[in-house]
Enzyme design. Sequence first.
Site, short mmCIF file in Angstrom:
data_model
loop_
_atom_site.label_atom_id
_atom_site.label_comp_id
_atom_site.label_asym_id
_atom_site.label_seq_id
_atom_site.Cartn_x
_atom_site.Cartn_y
_atom_site.Cartn_z
N GLY A 7 0.84 -1.11 -0.05
CA GLY A 7 -0.15 -0.18 0.01
C GLY A 7 0.78 1.49 -0.12
O GLY A 7 2.14 1.33 0.30
N HIS A 8 0.16 2.51 0.01
CA HIS A 8 0.97 3.47 -0.27
C HIS A 8 1.94 4.06 0.84
O HIS A 8 0.94 3.79 2.19
CB HIS A 8 -0.18 4.70 -0.70
CG HIS A 8 -1.25 5.16 0.10
ND1 HIS A 8 -2.06 6.11 -0.08
CD2 HIS A 8 -1.69 4.21 1.12
CE1 HIS A 8 -3.13 6.00 0.66
NE2 HIS A 8 -3.00 4.91 1.30
#
Lengths: 349, 349, 349
Positions: C240-241
């Site tokens: 994920g970011h």
Amino acid sequence: MGQPSYSAAELAERFGLELQGDGAVRVHGVGTLARAQAGQLAFLANSKYRSQLAESQASVITMRAEDATGHTGTVLVARDPYAAFARMSALFEPRPLRPAGIHASADIAADAHVDPSAHVGAFVSIGPRSRVEAGAVIGPGCVIGDDCVVGAGSELVARVTLVTRVRVGQRVTVHAGAVLGAAGFGLAMEGGMWLNVPQLGGVVIGDDCEIGANTTIDRGAIEDTVLEEDVRLDNQIQIGHNAFIGAHTAMAGCAAVAGSARIGRYCLIGGGAGVLGHLEVCDKVMVTAMSLVTHSIREPGEYSSGTPLMDNRSWRRNAARFKQLDALARRIGRGQAGKDPADPDDQSR
Amino acid sequence: MGQPSYSAAELAERFGLELQGDGAVRVHGVGTLARAQAGQLAFLANSKYRSQLAESQASVITMRAEDATGHTGTVLVARDPYAAFARMSALFEPRPLRPAGIHASADIAADAHVDPSAHVGAFVSIGPRSRVEAGAVIGPGCVIGDDCVVGAGSELVARVTLVTRVRVGQRVTVHAGAVLGAAGFGLAMEGGMWLNVPQLGGVVIGDDCEIGANTTIDRGAIEDTVLEEDVRLDNQIQIGHNAFIGAHTAMAGCAAVAGSARIGRYCLIGGGAGVLGHLEVCDKVMVTAMSLVTHSIREPGEYSSGTPLMDNRSWRRNAARFKQLDALARRIGRGQAGKDPADPDDQSR
Amino acid sequence: MGQPSYSAAELAERFGLELQGDGAVRVHGVGTLARAQAGQLAFLANSKYRSQLAESQASVITMRAEDATGHTGTVLVARDPYAAFARMSALFEPRPLRPAGIHASADIAADAHVDPSAHVGAFVSIGPRSRVEAGAVIGPGCVIGDDCVVGAGSELVARVTLVTRVRVGQRVTVHAGAVLGAAGFGLAMEGGMWLNVPQLGGVVIGDDCEIGANTTIDRGAIEDTVLEEDVRLDNQIQIGHNAFIGAHTAMAGCAAVAGSARIGRYCLIGGGAGVLGHLEVCDKVMVTAMSLVTHSIREPGEYSSGTPLMDNRSWRRNAARFKQLDALARRIGRGQAGKDPADPDDQSR
């Protein structure tokens, strides 16, 4: 290419926020509260980070009125600072050029329709009877099969496949590598061999949906697989054939919904969670990460399965006991009851 | 392009089914029993939906003889109505045109071989010494590396990658985005850095297999990764290097098989289930969704792990106790030993 | 094209190994200890397979000195036979030709830079301001967006997407179908609709990393998503970011790390395991397959969650009791209450 820059006063006016402090201060980018530099815009959405305010180098900070009290820097007061920040930060997002027109290399069926205002990138294939509507962007390497629609203002970022009979609404983003409209996994066993059940349905994606990178959404067997409007799917999600996902539902990475499951509106499905086939989940259900939904859910609320993380040695001891759980419970029952109603040999009653 | 249409009598003859009712009735498509319209073919495979028969608008319904008793509409009597429906519905499946020949844009190595009856779509790369056999379809955007074979009648739908040394049998379908033959995840730690272990093997896919969208099957380290015939893999499945999957085994979406695991024939692996490396699973094993196979399975049957779904509040209470399970069991054990402190009837103390 | 072949003496000299037996014996490929044929090199790394030595047909075997005692065949004595084998087997790996230069079909922005020694394959797009450094290989069908860098000697195998602001270090391999730099899953709810939070950060991949097939690594919201050097990700992993993965950490297939999680160095994350967002995992943590990390981990060691695999009938019985676990524990507690040995205030005994 110069960076865009905005004064605090300009931002206040443009986004309808209340300005506190020096409106002439300019920002040309964004940063986190803790690490922003001069010339950057930051946000404070959660009061527990309020202690970072004093140290922040951000030139402008958006926050709630109650957090702004006593802060001496430039503030854009917002009821919802995170949403305000989201809207403002879009000003600073570098966007790739996607001019109207069709790249010379693209391979487009004679009876496909591409709106003149749409962008079609390099190495794109578009099949018979498919349509790309006004302002849509088809990034490099996408494959659009037969009988598909990409609605106005939607974007297939890159290397997206719409296999067949996929109808994408307006303002939808489909991230790289996603595959929509593959044949659903329909099998019948016949004489010891699997027989494929043809998948004659399609996929319908509502307006304002977002489909993550490498996510897959199969087409329906007879009717369509459906996402209502504003459904948000993260990366590597799998949606089986004939699933139905209600509006505004969001699913985190690696979640999976099996065939013909029906999920309500405003649900939040955690990362890696699974929903078995043919179940119904009502509106406003939250499923925590890596939980498995094994039965229909009729009441809004939060649902979970699984066990807590432990050091492996403790886990092994406890997990071994899980295999004895029913036996343990029976012993407790017997012990406690003194008169276990389930025990036919119990003479104590 | 007119829709194909068939009379009930034609279908009965073509598929060897017994006709009951008006053989002149024509169908031009399929529907579900509940929602079919006039002119559509539906099926009744599960007698629990028999109540929908009276209301169904379907013009022709395939069902078992015992369900057909007393039904006044047109029936195609089948021993296995679902399989019969599958075969008939294929008549109505719109199929993209895939004419023999190589698209002008395709990039094909001088020493690759493409059978004249095969179809190679736009933006396809085919590497040295690879072969595409008679009637095979290589959809747009596929990449076939060195030393691969796509057998007769097989289809790579779109944007499939065969990296290297992948031998696909006959009548295999590989859905969009799948990657076969990537280097397996082989690492040795040396002096605090990872060292890659070269992956010199290939992948062998038997006849009549199906590989789902965005599924990955790594090539073997020394020998090959193998799928026997008629293996059916759904989307986003991961098969590690040197795994072996027996014939007719089907795996649902997001399942994963680690390196060198060996799975038998006619197994059913549920969605999101995992099989650890170097294990053996015998024939006819069913693993339920999101279970983890942590040891070899020697007996056919159904296997599971995990905990049931609960509302989060209840789950938290119970999950916290899981961490105490061994301690609880020990207390029970101590208690039971003749002087259970939990037993009010215990007079022994 | 003849197969390469090496004598045992040549291998000993080249890799600094001690030769035992006939140095003139030649090998032209590799095999497993059990199934190697004459002319092949094999290895014995785990003494438990020592019994296979006598039967092995391998012409040369690398093993530890203690295993070699008494073996009459040709041996290359190594301290770490698996690493030695990895290095030697690279000699026999068929490598696709990737000559310097840009394929005629590639679509490269005017202000992109491709080093003359790099290889750019068919149907590759490279966007504005992106750079491909010396000796890098961009395989067929890759899409590189704006402002990306592929460092010297790195390879994007095929159909890889670097969406935007992805900076790949040196000697990195990215396998087919991977998507790096897609917009992170950032959402704010506003007036009943989801609002996208622009993802202005990028992705930084350190030197010597490996990224598996169909793996996805999102770009950061404000700052970057970071993999330090020598991180090894298997297939279908989701990052994920703003996640941060420390150097030398390896993650097995289908693992997932949610946004802003921070994982230390030399960690081993098992297949299908998950790490929730905003957590910290210290160095040298091992997480077993399909475990969910729900809290930060401060101590090196092995961690697990989940329950053991059982036959489904037993599992159902035990799993049903999991829902009663808190109640059972309370009964045990109550039973004991009155005489709870753990209760220091208990005066009843």
